[in-house]
Write an enzyme that holds these catalytic residues in place. Structure first.
Site, PDB file in Angstrom:
ATOM      1  N   GLY A  12       0.776  -1.238   0.000  1.00 39.72           N
ATOM      2  CA  GLY A  12       0.000   0.000   0.000  1.00 39.72           C
ATOM      3  C   GLY A  12       0.804   1.283   0.000  1.00 39.72           C
ATOM      4  O   GLY A  12       0.331   2.317   0.473  1.00 39.72           O
ATOM      5  N   THR A  13       2.016   1.236  -0.578  1.00 32.97           N
ATOM      6  CA  THR A  13       2.766   2.499  -0.614  1.00 32.97           C
ATOM      7  C   THR A  13       2.108   3.501  -1.572  1.00 32.97           C
ATOM      8  O   THR A  13       2.142   4.712  -1.329  1.00 32.97           O
ATOM      9  CB  THR A  13       4.244   2.291  -1.002  1.00 32.97           C
ATOM     10  N   HIS A 109       0.927   0.725 -13.071  1.00 30.84           N
ATOM     11  CA  HIS A 109       1.684  -0.455 -13.498  1.00 30.84           C
ATOM     12  C   HIS A 109       3.177  -0.089 -13.518  1.00 30.84           C
ATOM     13  O   HIS A 109       3.542   0.965 -14.036  1.00 30.84           O
ATOM     14  CB  HIS A 109       1.222  -0.868 -14.898  1.00 30.84           C
TER      15      HIS A 109
HETATM   16  C1  GRF Z   1       3.275  -1.213  -7.461  1.00 30.07           C
HETATM   17  O1  GRF Z   1       4.547  -1.458  -8.001  1.00 30.07           O
HETATM   18  C2  GRF Z   1       2.274  -1.034  -8.567  1.00 30.07           C
HETATM   19  O2  GRF Z   1       2.810  -0.450  -9.709  1.00 30.07           O
HETATM   20  C3  GRF Z   1       1.851  -2.445  -8.849  1.00 30.07           C
HETATM   21  O3  GRF Z   1       1.841  -3.090  -7.610  1.00 30.07           O
HETATM   22  C4  GRF Z   1       2.729  -2.418  -6.720  1.00 30.07           C
HETATM   23  C5  GRF Z   1       1.959  -2.039  -5.515  1.00 30.07           C
HETATM   24  O4  GRF Z   1       2.772  -1.531  -4.505  1.00 30.07           O
HETATM   25  N1  GRF Z   1       0.576  -2.454  -9.527  1.00 30.07           N
HETATM   26  P1  GRF Z   1       2.120  -0.861  -3.230  1.00 30.07           P
HETATM   27  O5  GRF Z   1       1.168  -1.890  -2.613  1.00 30.07           O
HETATM   28  O6  GRF Z   1       1.407   0.392  -3.654  1.00 30.07           O
HETATM   29  O7  GRF Z   1       3.271  -0.574  -2.307  1.00 30.07           O
END
Ligand code: GRF
Length: 217
Positions: A12-13, A109
């Site tokens: 969830g960053t 993505h």
């Molecule tokens: C990110 O790299 C996003 O591009 C992909 O999944 C990852 C999610 O990371 N779809 P986070 O959970 O937001 O840290």
């Protein structure tokens, strides 16, 4: 004020970057619900910490992908969301889900689409030997990572990069472009025409370029 529903599965960053942008006033928006298909997702803790309602929807509780998606649609509608942001949501949504929020679902993505759609894309970019990769925020259509592109950021890739190093290099930009894409949406500046997204009042960088390795190296 734009009401955002964020769908997550993991750390969830990106969710955090959206929450922060809402809190700082950079975004005239509010995350009103966070839905996860993974009860252990750290993203849920981030939402709780920010006082945002959460909902966990587990695939094993549903007979089909459609039933699962319709439950998520119900939750999002109940929270009266105007925008659905997929942020590390590890499921492919059904056409019925997409039709429930036409032109109102975004995804991020970690590659420069249309290169490297799907999974494990940072390692694939390193293994391919590309000089650039990056991240893309796009509207979601019925394909996998195929929808109209809103914003992209490019980063250099080096042959000795590890997946982790490249992931962090890309993530730092993910956290900047996702709030920006939402801001453009909130300001009503995005218009989808076929595959293209036109941005009202966008500055053009006629002389902008990136070269890797640099021309002077
Ligand atoms: C990110 O790299 C996003 O591009 C992909 O999944 C990852 C999610 O990371 N779809 P986070 O959970 O937001 O840290």
């Amino acid at each position: 004020m734009l009401r955002i529903g964020v769908l997550v599965s993991g750390s969830g960053t990106n969710l955090q970057s959206i929450i922060n942008a809402c809190k700082s006033g950079e975004l005239n928006a509010k995350v009103v619900i966070v839905v996860s298909d993974n009860k252990d997702a750290y993203a849920l803790r981030r939402a709780e910490h920010a006082g945002i309602p959460t909902s966990v929807v587990m695939k094993e509780d549903f007979r089909s992908r459609l039933d699962f998606d319709m439950e998520v649609v119900r939750i999002l509608r109940e929270s009266r969301v105007n925008l659905v942001a997929l942020a590390g949501f590890m499921r492919i949504v059904t056409p019925e889900f997409i039709r429930s929020f036409p032109g109102r679902i975004m995804n991020i993505h970690p590659a420069l689409l249309p290169s490297f759609p799907g999974l494990n894309v940072r390692q694939k970019a390193i293994d391919h030997g590309v000089r650039f990769s990056g991240c893309t925020v796009h509207f979601v259509d019925e394909g996998v990572d195929t929808g109209p592109i809103i914003i992209q950021a490019a980063v250099p890739v080096y042959p000795d990069d590890t997946e982790e190093v490249l992931r962090d290099r890309i993530l730092r930009l993910e956290h900047r472009i996702y709030p920006k894409a939402i801001e453009l949406f909130e300001q009503g500046r995005l218009r989808i025409e076929g595959r293209k997204v036109f941005i009202k009042g966008m500055k053009k960088q006629e002389d902008g370029y990136l070269v890797n390795p640099p021309l002077d190296s």
